[in-house]
Design an enzyme around this catalytic site. Structure first.
Site, PDB file in Angstrom:
ATOM      1  N   LYS A   1      10.620 -67.561  -0.801  1.00 49.04           N
ATOM      2  CA  LYS A   1       9.317 -68.243  -0.767  1.00 49.04           C
ATOM      3  C   LYS A   1       8.194 -67.262  -1.146  1.00 49.04           C
ATOM      4  CE  LYS A   1       9.002 -67.384   4.234  1.00 49.04           C
ATOM      5  NZ  LYS A   1       9.164 -68.009   5.562  1.00 49.04           N
TER       6      LYS A   1
ATOM      7  N   TYR B   1     -18.313 -46.749   1.571  1.00 47.81           N
ATOM      8  CA  TYR B   1     -19.147 -47.745   2.239  1.00 47.81           C
ATOM      9  C   TYR B   1     -19.332 -47.447   3.719  1.00 47.81           C
ATOM     10  CZ  TYR B   1     -18.992 -50.990  -1.730  1.00 47.81           C
ATOM     11  OH  TYR B   1     -19.145 -51.580  -2.945  1.00 47.81           O
TER      12      TYR B   1
HETATM   13  C1  LIG Z   1      10.263 -67.304   6.212  1.00 45.71           C
HETATM   14  C2  LIG Z   1      11.421 -67.934   6.893  1.00 45.71           C
HETATM   15  C3  LIG Z   1      12.662 -67.262   6.954  1.00 45.71           C
HETATM   16  C4  LIG Z   1      12.832 -65.814   6.518  1.00 45.71           C
HETATM   17  O1  LIG Z   1      12.271 -64.997   7.516  1.00 45.71           O
HETATM   18  P1  LIG Z   1      12.296 -63.384   7.451  1.00 45.71           P
HETATM   19  O2  LIG Z   1      11.746 -62.953   8.746  1.00 45.71           O
HETATM   20  O3  LIG Z   1      11.419 -63.010   6.298  1.00 45.71           O
HETATM   21  O4  LIG Z   1      13.698 -62.977   7.236  1.00 45.71           O
HETATM   22  C5  LIG Z   1      13.748 -67.949   7.471  1.00 45.71           C
HETATM   23  N1  LIG Z   1      13.606 -69.208   7.956  1.00 45.71           N
HETATM   24  C6  LIG Z   1      12.432 -69.872   7.948  1.00 45.71           C
HETATM   25  C7  LIG Z   1      12.343 -71.245   8.510  1.00 45.71           C
HETATM   26  C8  LIG Z   1      11.294 -69.250   7.428  1.00 45.71           C
HETATM   27  O5  LIG Z   1      10.116 -69.894   7.446  1.00 45.71           O
END
Ligand SMILES: *Cc1c(COP(=O)(O)O)cnc(C)c1O
Length: 359
Positions: free
Chosen positions: A36, A249
């Site tokens: 994702k 800054y």
């Molecule tokens: C993002 C996500 C994962 C992966 O999680 P990580 O901690 O990056 O391994 C797995 N399952 C679901 C439902 C997620 O939203």
């Protein structure tokens, strides 16, 4: 490297090595990569193609559009692509057109998908209180599943990165209970952290994300992952700052001695989080150097007093000398946030053999 741009080098061989490490840790469970958010900023298509060569056949994305793009990237390869968002109103046609499998999260989504005859996964909430059916709703559905083809039962751990957390065992118990209601469906509970909680947490399939890209699955513990991201940016200018002068800054930093400063072409618009100063550091001319003053939108200042540093020299912001987790900690951020942001303005390039054979 061009004189003015941050560059992110993504090591596909390292992603493959991390996949094999996770798969070994998961025993016999299928290891289904989560790609994702454009593969946590590392390139979903590139990562998935490399992981395909390692035997990955099931992939997860969050959004429908991510699933469509991944389907295009995988071309003829018959991968299962699951979408965490499920089937929001009106999404059914597009899911089917791209052969995507929704992870159904609610009664509304179930109603929208039932009757399509197409497979789905079902998300049951066991303690995260984010997405998914309650245990009571799941029990009702199991009693009257309608025409639903539930191939996989899924839940998500809230504290997978904290092995000692009591919620892990509570979620495991609830998942084990609800699983009995759907004996024909395969079961998946663990993200990266869950894989290292022990065999009880593996079930039929695990869903690692961050660990594939080099982020440690557990707090304060090393899983011997290979670093994936190398973020570098060139020095634009070297200047001598007298004692008593401030840098950047807000004049937050005041030099207590004559200081040689390298101004580097990277800032928070490149995903280098603003909070990285003053605890952060970079790697330059063979040593770790401290950041001086605030991270600004396009620039950071680095102490190079006594070092051999010149305009054009590359500075390592994240990489083999400065791990992602260290950089994230210095920025009071998570490895997840750091990863997804560093791809924003930097030019990405991929190294490693995208079509390398299964190792
Ligand atoms: C993002 C996500 C994962 C992966 O999680 P990580 O901690 O990056 O391994 C797995 N399952 C679901 C439902 C997620 O939203």
């Amino acid at each position: 490297m061009p004189a003015d741009a941050a560059r992110l080098t993504i090591d596909l061989d390292a992603i493959a090595a991390n996949y094999r490490l996770l798969r070994d840790a998961a025993g016999g469970a299928e290891t289904a990569p989560v790609v994702k958010a454009d593969g946590y900023g590392m390139g979903a298509g590139q990562a998935a193609l490399r992981l395909w060569t390692q035997g990955a056949r099931t992939f997860y994305v969050a959004r429908l559009a991510e699933g469509e793009a991944l389907r295009r990237a995988l071309g003829e390869r018959q991968a299962a692509i699951l979408v965490f968002d499920g089937c929001p109103a009106g999404a059914g046609g597009r899911l089917k057109a791209s052969g995507l499998i929704p992870v159904l999260n609610s009664g509304d989504q179930i109603a929208a998908w039932a009757g399509t005859g197409e497979p789905c996964a079902l998300h049951v909430d066991t303690g995260m209180n984010r997405l998914g059916l309650t245990l009571a709703e799941a029990a009702d559905l199991a009693a009257a599943p309608g025409g639903l083809r539930i191939e996989l039962l899924l839940s998500h751990l809230a504290c997978a990165g904290q092995p000692g957390h009591a919620l892990n065992t509570r979620q495991l118990e609830r998942f084990t209970t609800v699983r009995r209601l759907f004996p024909k469906a395969r079961a998946s509970l663990s993200s990266s952290g869950g894989i290292f909680l022990g065999a009880d947490y593996h079930f039929d399939q695990v869903r690692p994300g961050v660990a594939l890209y080099g982020g440690e699955p557990h707090d304060n513990q090393s899983a011997r992952l290979s670093p994936v991201a190398l973020l570098e940016a060139p020095i634009l200018q070297i200047r001598d700052v007298p004692a008593g002068d401030s840098i950047g800054y807000g004049a937050d930093f005041v030099a207590d001695r004559p200081t040689t400063v390298a101004i580097v072409s990277a800032g928070f618009a490149d995903g280098y989080l603003r909070a990285s100063s003053p605890d952060g550091g970079v790697w330059l001319a063979g040593a770790r150097r401290r950041l001086l003053g605030r991270v600004s939108m396009d620039l950071i200042a680095v102490d190079v007093t006594g070092a051999d540093a010149r305009p054009g020299d590359p500075v390592e912001l994240i990489g083999p000398h400065l791990t992602l987790d260290e950089a994230a900690r210095a920025a009071s951020a998570s490895a997840y946030e750091f990863l997804v942001r560093i791809g924003q303005r930097s030019r990405r390039r991929w190294v490693g053999e995208a079509s390398a054979p299964v190792a």
